[in-house]
Design an enzyme around this catalytic site. Structure first.
Site, mmCIF file in Angstrom:
data_model
loop_
_atom_site.group_PDB
_atom_site.id
_atom_site.type_symbol
_atom_site.label_atom_id
_atom_site.label_comp_id
_atom_site.label_asym_id
_atom_site.label_seq_id
_atom_site.Cartn_x
_atom_site.Cartn_y
_atom_site.Cartn_z
ATOM 1 N N CYS A 86 -148.091 30.252 22.204
ATOM 2 C CA CYS A 86 -147.883 31.288 23.223
ATOM 3 C C CYS A 86 -148.910 32.411 23.033
ATOM 4 O O CYS A 86 -150.085 32.204 23.271
ATOM 5 C CB CYS A 86 -146.440 31.780 23.180
ATOM 6 S SG CYS A 86 -145.911 32.609 24.715
ATOM 7 N N HIS A 196 -143.023 26.642 23.044
ATOM 8 C CA HIS A 196 -142.633 27.062 21.699
ATOM 9 C C HIS A 196 -141.959 25.927 20.919
ATOM 10 O O HIS A 196 -140.737 25.787 20.965
ATOM 11 C CB HIS A 196 -141.646 28.224 21.790
ATOM 12 C CG HIS A 196 -142.250 29.520 22.195
ATOM 13 N ND1 HIS A 196 -142.668 30.465 21.287
ATOM 14 C CD2 HIS A 196 -142.508 30.044 23.420
ATOM 15 C CE1 HIS A 196 -143.150 31.517 21.928
ATOM 16 N NE2 HIS A 196 -143.062 31.288 23.231
ATOM 17 N N GLU A 198 -141.376 25.810 17.801
ATOM 18 C CA GLU A 198 -140.507 26.381 16.765
ATOM 19 C C GLU A 198 -139.117 26.728 17.302
ATOM 20 O O GLU A 198 -138.185 26.959 16.529
ATOM 21 C CB GLU A 198 -141.173 27.623 16.141
ATOM 22 C CG GLU A 198 -141.059 28.909 16.925
ATOM 23 C CD GLU A 198 -142.001 29.016 18.114
ATOM 24 O OE1 GLU A 198 -142.088 30.109 18.706
ATOM 25 O OE2 GLU A 198 -142.657 28.007 18.473
#
EC number: 6.3.5.3
Length: 231
Positions: A86, A196, A198
């Site tokens: 990002c 994302h 994660e």
């Protein structure tokens, strides 16, 4: 294998990245402040999402001048793994580690929701645990995720297999050229992506499709260093 998670003023996904490494692959991981001048101890550098320096001027435009980014360039040139997520992707483009730029979303709205991605290149250190053409569910959260590059650069990216992820056909949330969601450098050791991973490492979060990005990194590092690979 040792991971560094960079922290700029305004980073807000640094803890997410730290926990993803800690919980999914159990490898040593440190937060590294933007003033750091030595990254030689680390095998993989994560440039997290957020709003580095408040996104003043442009997203990532100020972060590129920090001392730590000079060390990231050295690490990338040495073949170490660098993943920008990002805002981290925006920082990598501003720093010249990846081509192109991230523009305002075409609808001028912040988009935050699950996103379906096609795995275009599964031969990078970050994607070797995926199947080529596989559709994965990894969330987005951005207002400037509209990837842009000129026609010459786009042709080179496509010809060199540097497009790593695309948004599934018909689902492009931001207007990015050729539905691009993530790219790599020519050597494949630097990847930038808007979604994302994660935030997709446990089914409790809605998807665990991002987990394999971290197991891929460990798998690649172990293979490179002749260590036993157990995923």
């Amino acid at each position: 294998m040792k991971f560094a998670v960079l922290v700029f003023p305004g980073s807000n996904c640094d803890i997410d990245c730290y926990k993803a490494v800690e919980d999914t692959i159990g490898q040593p991981v440190d937060f590294v402040w933007h003033t750091a001048t030595d990254l030689s101890a680390y095998d993989c550098i994560l440039v997290p999402g957020g709003f580095s320096y408040g996104d003043y001027l442009r997203c990532g435009a100020i972060a590129q001048f920090t001392s730590v980014m000079g060390e990231v360039r050295k690490a990338a040139e040495a073949g170490k793994y660098v993943l920008g997520i990002c805002n981290g992707f925006q920082v990598l483009t501003e720093a010249g580690l990846l081509p192109g730029a991230l523009l305002r979303n075409s609808n001028l709205k912040f988009r935050c929701h699950p996103a379906l991605l096609e795995v275009v290149n599964n031969e990078t250190p970050f994607t070797n645990q995926y199947a080529k053409g596989e559709i994965v569910d990894i969330p987005i959260a951005h207002g400037e995720g509209n990837y842009y590059c000129d026609e010459k650069t786009l042709a080179e990216l496509e010809a060199n297999n540097q497009v790593v992820f695309r948004y599934k056909a018909g689902t492009n949330p931001n207007g990015s050229v050729n539905d691009i969601a993530g790219i790599c450098n020519e050597n494949g050791n630097v990847v930038g992506m808007m979604p994302h991973p994660e935030r997709a490492v446990d089914q409790l979060l809605g998807s665990e499709d991002g987990k394999r990005m971290f197991t891929s990194i460990l798998n690649a590092w172990r293979g490179k260093h002749g260590a036993a690979v157990n995923g």
